[in-house]
Structure formats: C-alpha cells, structure tokens
Enzyme design. Structure first.
Site, PDB file in Angstrom:
ATOM      1  N   GLY B  15      -6.247  -9.494   8.939  1.00 20.38           N
ATOM      2  CA  GLY B  15      -6.489  -8.758  10.178  1.00 20.38           C
ATOM      3  C   GLY B  15      -5.363  -9.106  11.125  1.00 20.38           C
ATOM      4  O   GLY B  15      -4.217  -9.078  10.741  1.00 20.38           O
ATOM      5  N   ILE B  45      -9.549 -17.937   9.418  1.00 20.03           N
ATOM      6  CA  ILE B  45      -8.092 -18.010   9.572  1.00 20.03           C
ATOM      7  C   ILE B  45      -7.721 -17.458  10.927  1.00 20.03           C
ATOM      8  O   ILE B  45      -8.004 -16.302  11.245  1.00 20.03           O
ATOM      9  CB  ILE B  45      -7.376 -17.184   8.470  1.00 20.03           C
ATOM     10  CG1 ILE B  45      -7.828 -17.647   7.087  1.00 20.03           C
ATOM     11  CG2 ILE B  45      -5.868 -17.282   8.616  1.00 20.03           C
ATOM     12  CD1 ILE B  45      -7.302 -16.805   5.941  1.00 20.03           C
ATOM     13  N   GLU B  52       1.342 -11.247  24.142  1.00 27.24           N
ATOM     14  CA  GLU B  52       2.329 -10.482  23.395  1.00 27.24           C
ATOM     15  C   GLU B  52       3.063  -9.571  24.367  1.00 27.24           C
ATOM     16  O   GLU B  52       2.458  -8.958  25.230  1.00 27.24           O
ATOM     17  CB  GLU B  52       1.578  -9.655  22.352  1.00 27.24           C
ATOM     18  CG  GLU B  52       2.404  -9.127  21.232  1.00 27.24           C
ATOM     19  CD  GLU B  52       2.901 -10.181  20.244  1.00 27.24           C
ATOM     20  OE1 GLU B  52       2.072 -10.847  19.623  1.00 27.24           O
ATOM     21  OE2 GLU B  52       4.129 -10.307  20.110  1.00 27.24           O
ATOM     22  N   ALA B  53       4.393  -9.503  24.228  1.00 26.88           N
ATOM     23  CA  ALA B  53       5.157  -8.576  25.048  1.00 26.88           C
ATOM     24  C   ALA B  53       5.708  -7.499  24.134  1.00 26.88           C
ATOM     25  O   ALA B  53       5.944  -7.728  22.951  1.00 26.88           O
ATOM     26  CB  ALA B  53       6.291  -9.303  25.750  1.00 26.88           C
ATOM     27  N   LYS B  81       5.326  -3.815  31.972  1.00 30.51           N
ATOM     28  CA  LYS B  81       6.585  -4.540  31.782  1.00 30.51           C
ATOM     29  C   LYS B  81       7.758  -3.588  31.916  1.00 30.51           C
ATOM     30  O   LYS B  81       7.794  -2.541  31.273  1.00 30.51           O
ATOM     31  CB  LYS B  81       6.554  -5.168  30.378  1.00 30.51           C
ATOM     32  CG  LYS B  81       7.900  -5.680  29.912  1.00 30.51           C
ATOM     33  CD  LYS B  81       7.815  -6.423  28.595  1.00 30.51           C
ATOM     34  CE  LYS B  81       9.219  -6.798  28.140  1.00 30.51           C
ATOM     35  NZ  LYS B  81       9.241  -7.449  26.814  1.00 30.51           N
ATOM     36  N   VAL B 188      -8.991 -14.237   0.485  1.00 31.00           N
ATOM     37  CA  VAL B 188      -8.445 -13.896  -0.817  1.00 31.00           C
ATOM     38  C   VAL B 188      -8.008 -15.193  -1.488  1.00 31.00           C
ATOM     39  O   VAL B 188      -7.232 -15.965  -0.914  1.00 31.00           O
ATOM     40  CB  VAL B 188      -7.245 -12.948  -0.670  1.00 31.00           C
ATOM     41  CG1 VAL B 188      -6.553 -12.740  -2.013  1.00 31.00           C
ATOM     42  CG2 VAL B 188      -7.702 -11.614  -0.093  1.00 31.00           C
ATOM     43  N   LEU B 336       4.295 -10.470  10.051  1.00 33.94           N
ATOM     44  CA  LEU B 336       4.945 -11.739   9.716  1.00 33.94           C
ATOM     45  C   LEU B 336       5.150 -11.907   8.214  1.00 33.94           C
ATOM     46  O   LEU B 336       6.037 -12.629   7.773  1.00 33.94           O
ATOM     47  CB  LEU B 336       4.115 -12.906  10.252  1.00 33.94           C
ATOM     48  CG  LEU B 336       3.931 -12.906  11.771  1.00 33.94           C
ATOM     49  CD1 LEU B 336       3.070 -14.080  12.200  1.00 33.94           C
ATOM     50  CD2 LEU B 336       5.277 -12.944  12.477  1.00 33.94           C
TER      51      LEU B 336
END
Lengths: 491, 505
Positions: B15, B45, B52-53, B81, B188, B336
């Site tokens: 997620g 997890i 966050e920008a 922003k 998993v 990531l």
C-alpha cells in the site's frame, strides 16, 4: 565589441538559404556576412518541401506571395505512394491530423481495432488533406483554430535554380555582401587548425571568423582543407545513379508528388506549375543508363541528365572555425526527406547553439551530436521504406540480403507491429500518426491495440467512423478547386 | 480476439502512497469491468511517507481521478506550494528560490532570462525570483489559484501541494475501494515463478494463502519484494554522485506563518527539509553516513526546528539509485521499489505518477510484448537519469568548502550529460531541454544561477535593444508582478476560506 565576419562559400539554394537566415538574424552592426558565389553547379534540381518550410520563410521574412510569382513554384499537398510495396498500392502521406479521438481514445487505436475486425477503411479518408488533394482542391488553412480547415497542411515545390534566385534576391535585399569568384586555396593555422584565409581566383583573399562550407560534394573547406573524412556509411541504398528529367504538363494541376519503387530503383515525380520533374535513383548494374533514358522518354520526360550518386556523411560537420551545410557534410537519398529540409534545420540549429565567436566548443560539439542524430533519423525513414518495398524492389531486396534492419528501425517496427505503439526520439522527422499512416499504407498492421478501445461500443465506433468520413468528405468538397484558387491568387 | 489476450487480474503488492496511487489510477482508467485489481498490504509494515512535497504536475493526476481539490487538501492536512527555497546551498548565509512557473515575459521571442542576464551582469537587475509571481508571492506568504485574468500573471500561477502522505494514501484507498479495488490484508512471504518463462505466477501470504495474477505491480518499497527478491533485476547504485544515504524525520509544531513553499537548508553533510502542513511541520535531515554520525545528524535536526518536536525522530536508510529494469517480465516496480532519489526537488510522487501514465501508454496484454517493455524502460531510464543530473547539480556546483562532505561533492566526477549542460550554460547562458525532460529550462536556470554559475555570454540579439529599454521592460514586469501579488490573499486566508483541515493532534 569588435565586428566579426562570417564567409559563406558556394551559392545555390543551400548557400543562399544560409545567407538569408544569418543575415536576417545577426545584427548588421556586429557581424559582416559575405557570400562567395562560385561557378559550381548544384547537384540538386527540385525541392519538395513539407509544411515545415513556412517557419523558415517566416524567420527570413520571405513572403509566400513572392515565391508563388515564380513560374515554377507550386503548392504541395502531400506524397502519394503508388506501387511502393505492391502493384495496386495507392496511399497518401499527408501532413496534419487523421480522424479524431472518441471519449479520449486515440484515433489510431480506434481505426486499428475496426480494421482488425474486418472493416478495412482507407486511412486516407480520415485526412482532410488527403481527401482534398485527391479531389483536386486547395485552400490555405483557416486561422480559426476551431475550424476544420485549420488542419490543412501544405508544402511548396520549387525548381531549384529558380528558388536559389528567389533566396538570393531576398538575401541581397537583407544586405548580404557577395563576391563572384572561385576559391583556389585555403590557408590554415597549423597549431589551431583554424582556417585563416581563402584565396580567390579574382586575386582577392578573404579572412573571416567563421567559414561556412556550402560547396556541395566537393567539400572544399571541411573535406579538402580541414581533412574531415567520411564516416563509414551504414545506409547506402545501393543506387549509384540519379536521373533527372522533366515533362511539360498542361497547367495548374493539383500538386501531389508521387513516389514509386521499381525493380531497379526508386523515383519521385514532383509537379511544378508548368511541368513535372522526375528524380530517379537507380542501380546501374540492374539497368543501363540508356534504358533509363528510353523509359523516361516513353513516360514523356525529356532533358534527362544522369549523375553519379553515393550517400555519405562526414565524421563531423563543424570543426574549428569551419561549418559545413548541405552536401559538403552529408548526402542522403532525398526522395523521402527533401534535400533542403536538413539544410534549413542545420542553419536553425547553428543559430540556436551559437553565441559568440570566441566560445564555440560547447556549441560545436552539440551541433555535431544533433546533426548525427538527425541523419540517423533520416536513415531510419529510408531504411523502413526500403523494408516495406523489399518484395517489390530488387534494390531493397538486395539491400536486405546483406543488411539486417538497424536496431532502432527494428524496435520502431516491432513496437508498431505488436500493439500499434511508437517510440520517442529526439528530432523526430515524422509524427506518430504519420508513422502509423506509413505502416498502414504499406499493409503493416498491428496485431493488437490499446486497452481503452475496448471500452467503446463497436456499433458506436462504426457509426463514428462513417460520420467522420462523411464530414471530412463534405468539408473537402467546399474547398476551392486547385486551379481556380491559384488563378485567383495570381491575379 | 482481444478478449482472450486481456490481462484479467492485477496484483499490487504494497500500500503506501505509490500502491494506492497505482490502484486509484488503474481502477479509474480500466473501470471496474476490465479486470480485477487487488492490493495486498500489511498494517504491520509502516510506510516511509512523511510530510510530502510535490510539483505542479500532480494536478494532472488529481484531474485524472476527478478529485475535488479542496476536499483533497482538507483530508490530507494539505497546504499549497509555489516553489522551493534553498538556504545555505551556494554558501552559508545565501538563499535562492526555485519557483514554479514562468520567469518574466519573453521579448521578441527571446527568453526573458537572456535580457535579465545582461542586466544582472551589469549589476542593474534584481534577483531572478523577483521576476516570478511564485517567488514574490512566496516572499510575502501569499497564495491563490490562478484564474482567467487575461495577460496578468495571475492567470498563470503554477502550484503544487504539501500533504501528509499517510493521509493521502488513506484518501486514495477510500477512493479505490469505493470503485472496486479489492484490498487484502497480509504479508507476502514467497513468490512463485513459472519455471520456463520466469514470469511471476502467484504470491503466497503468511498463513499460506496463494494469490495468482497475470500482472504484478511491485510497490513494496526499498526492498523490492517482487522486482528484486523474486526476479533479481539488479540495482544501479548512484551513491558516488549523490552520497546521502540516511534520513531522520520528525514533525514539529507549526510556526506562526504558513509558508507557501518547501524549504531546503544545507547542513555540513546533507540538508534538511521543511514541509509545512496545516497544523504541523514535517522536517527531515538527509545526510551521508560516510561523513556524519547519526547522533550528530539528529542533534542538528532538532536544533533547527521551528517548533517543539511532536514525535520521536525516525531513521531511514536508503541507497540512491535505480532498478536496472523498472519493468521486468510481468512485474512493474513503482515508487521506492523502482529506485530512490532524495526528495530534494520533490520528485518522488511525480515519478510514481509518471510511471503510472507510462504504464497506461504501454498497457500490456497477456503476450507482454518485449518491445513495449523495452520502450517503457528506455523512457523511464531517461526520466530517472535526467532528474538524477538535476539533483547532482545542487551538490556539485557550490562554493561551500566548510566540510569534507562539500569538498567531496565539489571534486566528484559527474555524468557527462550534466557536464555538458553546465558547460553550455557557463559559456553562453543557454539551456537546452532534452526531449521530454521533466525539469524545464527555467528550473535549470534558477538552480544553476542560484548555485552560483555565472554565464560568460547571453543571446546576441539581446544587444539589439538598448540597456535603458531592457531596464524599463524588467521594471515593468516587476511592477506588474508586485501589483498582482498585492491582490492575492495570504496563504492562511486562502486555506481558511477554501479548505481548512481539522487539527489532528
């Protein structure tokens, strides 16, 4: 700031294109520009420019009206491929849009799904340009972006010597200095490699900060004097001759260039106002020069001249203070990409990159890099066209018996064949839809299409396509007849 | 015929922001009838997402999902922003602003900045930020959305958001589940590959449940559960160019003013982000463990907060780089799992978004045409590499000489593509945007100039206009921008009127 000087060696359409653009763009009080017009004859005879020529004419301030007053200049409505990959083939590669999207689903995918389901529509019917051209209609595009007529795209066809004269008078009016002389010797500085001066047969000698070589295949400055070698060429189309001839035609016929591949070569017939010009690339070991002449004569073409041809490119196009534009740097088979298009692109690129005479290293490297990319892209267009004609043309067939498709061409082809997709590249010559028109016109059809087409109801799609076709046809019929339009323009 | 080829089931593993962004976009574009979309995540997890920008491209994503922007801002504790302020990057005590949107107004089809360069060289122009509406509005703490104001700069205000990434994921989860995405709670533990093709056939959860699918999207974060652990795709390490490999994050109490920009402050072995949310500020210190101990990094972070810390600092380890293939067989890595670049230019969410957009362009059928996968990877590598270059620029071009870290950065070798860009700008003030590159020439200009590169030349045609005329033009651009900013409400006012969030703590 000290006044700098640029010398352009060689006239013709190439030299005068360079001269006109540089004179229009460099401040006169800062840069002197001189053109040395030599007695060499241009290897080119005709220019078949796409709509991209207009932005160049805008940059140099040349009005279309002036061009059209010339007895040869003609509007170009696109290229018709006849018998390129099979005998009865006839399709157009026309600029501009094809069809329209439906619910955000791209037209190409709609068309392909429908085609695969068995309804083999002619893609040309979805291009206003192609339909209008085939109906013999022509008009300038509408400036109203909401109008369907804003999608019209047209190019210009020129007789080369005549176009060179147009550019020359324009450049002279802009204030170019001209010396009529041949260059007899080039002096270089042994340390820097820079050209220091040119000796002319008029007993003059000229010096400049930058020398632009427009001497064609002779490559007097870049090749001869600076010793820049030809790179091994990966795209030799295996034709070694080019024949050029013309036939007079009634007048003011619609202006569609026709491109054909034959057993022994490739040719293009380019209509001008009062004549058709034929440019025929052939391989002399497949057909004799005499036979070509006879064949062209039976088609009505006279005044045929035959010259040797080879394709090449030099390792660099700009070294030290010497820049080559046109055949002095590279030559390619110009049936698919017009000869002067890359000339215009090169000068614009030079201007984009150039900033001052003392700091040229970065500009030079980037210029060379981009020029190679451009030539790679041209090769890709040529190679894929030959690929399409390999079962129809002995030259193409022979090419592929000793070459395989380059990896970039193969990638482009496979990407289209599997799911109708396109690759991104810098300085692309064709738009995605133009590539699609090329592939589909040669019966290279994707096996599948984008997922989102499946969201559209089949019935609705068929209805949409038939309406689209009807609208384009009706709109094309409202465009004036080509001959009437030209007569009214010339009044 | 297409029916048979269709992908019938997609599994998203993980997620978090990238998993739920992928799920939301897929369910919106594929609708609920095309194929099944499952997302497996485990509440055990944690997600990496902190404050966050983003960059303005995120508006396209919101539009794609048909999100109500005010609702989105409210539910994510979001703020607006206009750019990023860089502090201490060129040298200690110096600041510059990387503003979104236009700089000045082009004159005679030559970019404004060439005129500005000429006057700046003569010492007769103000800072570049003074000629952007984002820069001036940021300075004065103002914000509003653009509206049709004709020629006025108010028509072209480019903006993005700051938000709480955890809340954003929750918001998108609601969105996705409401439209038919099936969420499975679980971890998993293994992946089954086809012995011939090497394609992933299924994943097994703790407890033994096996789930099969045609296509797998790996959003499992750094470890790359599918793309790396199962498929062993390989990773290209960029630590020699971007040496930071740790971050410590901590939220703190709000400051009196809600700045409409992200701040990045360089320290002696890295930098610190400051991302204002409606009721707290997200902070983090990104540093290189080779040059600084964790305890020192934490001390520096805590010393440089605008308010009292609201939680225990959290440590993160990472290796900057990218996966050798983003899409391998029937597995696509997003977020990531695909690679990591520090959030210096707020590109993380953008990379997720552009991977999704690219996936939809090359959306597979059961044949998984290799050409499509190759083209996808080519384009993704290009995008990663250009952003990498842009980040390296911030470290390489600096006058700082006060620590081993900065001395290392100044002397490190850099990619040729970046050298070329820097050289070109140094010599003639030109910046060429390579095809499809995400950061525009103006972004490059603002950072190159901000980091201290001063070009030797500018466009030759600029000399056609007299110095006085150029000065007048610049002055008038500045005047128009100042007036437009007068008209704008403050950032706090704008939020209070349109999208105030409840205080959470």
């Amino acid at each position: 700031m000290t006044i700098k000087k640029i010398v352009i060696v060689g006239g013709g359409a190439v030299g005068w294109s360079v001269a006109a653009l540089l004179r229009a763009q460099f401040p006169r009080e800062l840069v002197v520009i001189q053109l040395i017009e030599d007695s060499r004859k241009d290897a080119l005879s005709v220019e078949c420019a796409s709509s991209r020529i207009h932005s160049f004419h805008d940059l140099i301030g040349l009005q279309e009206k002036i061009c059209m007053l010339d007895p040869y200049t003609h509007f170009g409505l696109g290229v018709m491929y006849e018998g390129w990959s099979y005998d009865s083939q006839k399709y157009m590669l026309a600029g501009g849009y094809y069809g329209a999207s439906l619910d955000g689903v791209d037209f190409q995918n709609i068309y392909i799904k429908n085609y695969l389901s068995g309804e083999k529509n002619d893609l040309d019917d979805f291009s206003l340009n192609a339909v209008a051209a085939k109906l013999g209609r022509f008009g300038h595009p509408s400036s109203d972006s909401q109008s369907i007529y804003s999608a019209i795209k047209y190019g210009l066809h020129f007789q080369l010597d005549s176009y060179a004269d147009i550019l020359k008078s324009h450049a002279l009016a802009l204030g170019i200095d001209v010396i009529i002389a041949d260059c007899t010797a080039v002096s270089r500085d042994n340390n820097s490699g820079n050209i220091t001066s040119l000796e002319l047969d008029s007993q003059h000698s000229v010096m400049a900060d930058l020398y632009i070589d427009c001497t064609g295949e002779a490559s007097v400055l870049l090749g001869d004097a600076c010793g820049v070698k030809c790179a091994s060429d990966d795209m030799d189309i295996l034709c070694d001759r080019v024949a050029i001839g013309y036939r007079l035609q009634s007048s003011l016929l619609p202006s569609i260039a026709v491109l054909t591949s034959t057993a022994d070569g490739f040719f293009k017939v380019i209509p001008l106002k009062d004549r058709d010009v034929i440019v025929y690339y052939f391989s002399s070991d497949l057909i004799r020069e005499n036979d070509i002449e006879t064949m062209l004569a039976t088609w009505g073409f006279t005044h045929v001249t035959i010259a040797n041809y080879r394709s090449y490119r030099r390792e660099k196009f700009w070294v030290n203070n010497c820049l080559a534009i046109g055949h002095s740097g590279a030559r390619y088979c110009d049936l698919l990409v017009s000869p002067l298009q890359s000339v215009r692109d090169s000068i614009v690129r030079f201007l984009d990159l150039f900033i001052d005479f003392d700091n040229v290293d970065a500009s030079r490297d980037e210029f060379n890099r981009l020029s190679h990319i451009e030539l790679d892209n041209i090769n890709e267009v040529i190679e894929l066209h030959m690929y399409a004609s390999q079962h129809h043309s002995a030259v193409s067939c022979r090419y592929f018996s000793s070459h395989s498709l380059s990896s970039s061409s193969a990638h482009r082809l496979n990407l289209f064949v599997s799911n109708g997709r396109h690759t991104h590249c810098d300085l692309s010559l064709l738009t995605d839809i133009e590539w699609a028109a090329f592939f589909i016109g040669n019966k290279i059809i994707p096996k599948s299409y984008s997922y989102d087409v499946d969201f559209l109801d089949g019935e609705r799609v068929r209805d949409f396509l038939s309406k689209l076709k009807a609208v384009i046809f009706e709109s094309a019929q409202k465009i004036p007849k080509h001959a009437d339009y030209i007569k009214s323009l010339l009044k | 015929m297409s029916e048979d080829n269709r992908i019938k089931k997609i599994i998203i593993v993980g997620g978090g922001t990238s998993g739920w962004m992928s799920a939301a976009a897929l369910i919106k574009l594929l609708k609920d009838k095309y194929c099944e979309i499952h997302l497996i995540e485990s509440e055990d997890i944690g997600t990496v997402g902190v404050g966050e920008a983003t960059i303005p491209q995120i508006q396209m994503f919101n539009k794609l999902l048909d999100l109500d922007e005010d609702e989105f801002v409210r539910k994510t504790q979001g703020t607006f922003k206009l750019g990023i302020q860089f502090v201490n990057w060129k040298q200690i005590g110096q600041k510059y602003f990387h503003a979104f949107g236009d700089v000045g107004r082009d004159i005679e089809s030559i970019q404004f900045y060439h005129y500005w360069l000429k006057l700046f060289k003569l010492g007769e122009a103000q800072d570049l930020g003074e000629y952007t509406i984002s820069g001036v509005a940021s300075d004065r703490g103002k914000f509003m959305r653009p509206f049709d104001a004709g020629n006025s700069p108010l028509t072209n205000i480019a903006y993005a958001f700051h938000f709480d990434a955890g809340l954003y994921a929750r918001f998108l989860r609601e969105y996705s589940e409401g439209r038919g995405v099936v969420r499975t709670e679980g971890k998993v533990v293994s992946t089954q590959l086809n012995s011939d093709s090497g394609f992933i056939e299924s994943v097994t959860l703790e407890g033994g449940q096996k789930i099969e699918a045609d296509f797998f999207i790996d959003c499992s974060g750094f470890r790359g559960l599918l793309i790396e652990e199962a498929l062993q795709t390989g990773y290209e390490d960029w630590t020699h160019w971007l040496p930071c490999d740790r971050a410590i994050a901590v939220p703190c109490a709000s400051a009196p003013y809600l700045t409409p920009y992200t701040r990045s402050t360089a320290h002696s072995a890295g930098w610190q982000w400051r991302i204002p949310l409606q009721h707290r500020i997200g902070n983090g210190h990104v540093f290189s463990s080779q040059f600084m101990a964790e305890s020192e990094a934490e001390t520096i972070l805590l010393k440089n907060l605008d308010g009292e810390p609201l939680a225990q600092p959290r440590q993160l380890k990472f290796t900057t780089g990218k996966r050798k293939k983003f899409w391998n067989k029937n597995c696509l890595a997003i977020g990531l799992a695909s690679g990591f670049m520090e959030p210096l230019e707020s590109t993380s969410i953008h990379l997720v978004q552009s991977s999704i957009a690219r996936l939809m362009t090359f959306f597979p059928n059961k044949h998984f045409a290799q050409e499509d996968i190759d083209e996808f990877n080519n384009q993704a590598h290009f995008e990663f590499d250009r952003i990498r270059d842009f980040l390296i620029l911030h470290y390489k071009v600096t006058e700082r000489d006060d620590s081993d870290f900065w001395r290392y950065c100044r002397n490190m070798s850099i990619p040729d593509t970046l050298t070329q860009k820097i050289e070109q700008f140094k010599r003639n003030g030109r910046i060429f945007r390579t095809s499809n590159e995400m950061f525009s020439d103006l972004s490059w200009l603002e950072v190159m100039h901000g980091q201290g590169i001063r070009p030797e030349g500018y466009h030759p045609l600029v000399d056609l206009m007299s110095k006085e005329d150029i000065a007048n033009r610049l002055e008038s651009v500045k005047r128009v921008i100042d007036k437009s900013v007068d008209y704008m409400p403050t950032h706090e006012q704008f939020i209070a009127e349109n999208c105030p969030a409840k205080k959470m703590m």
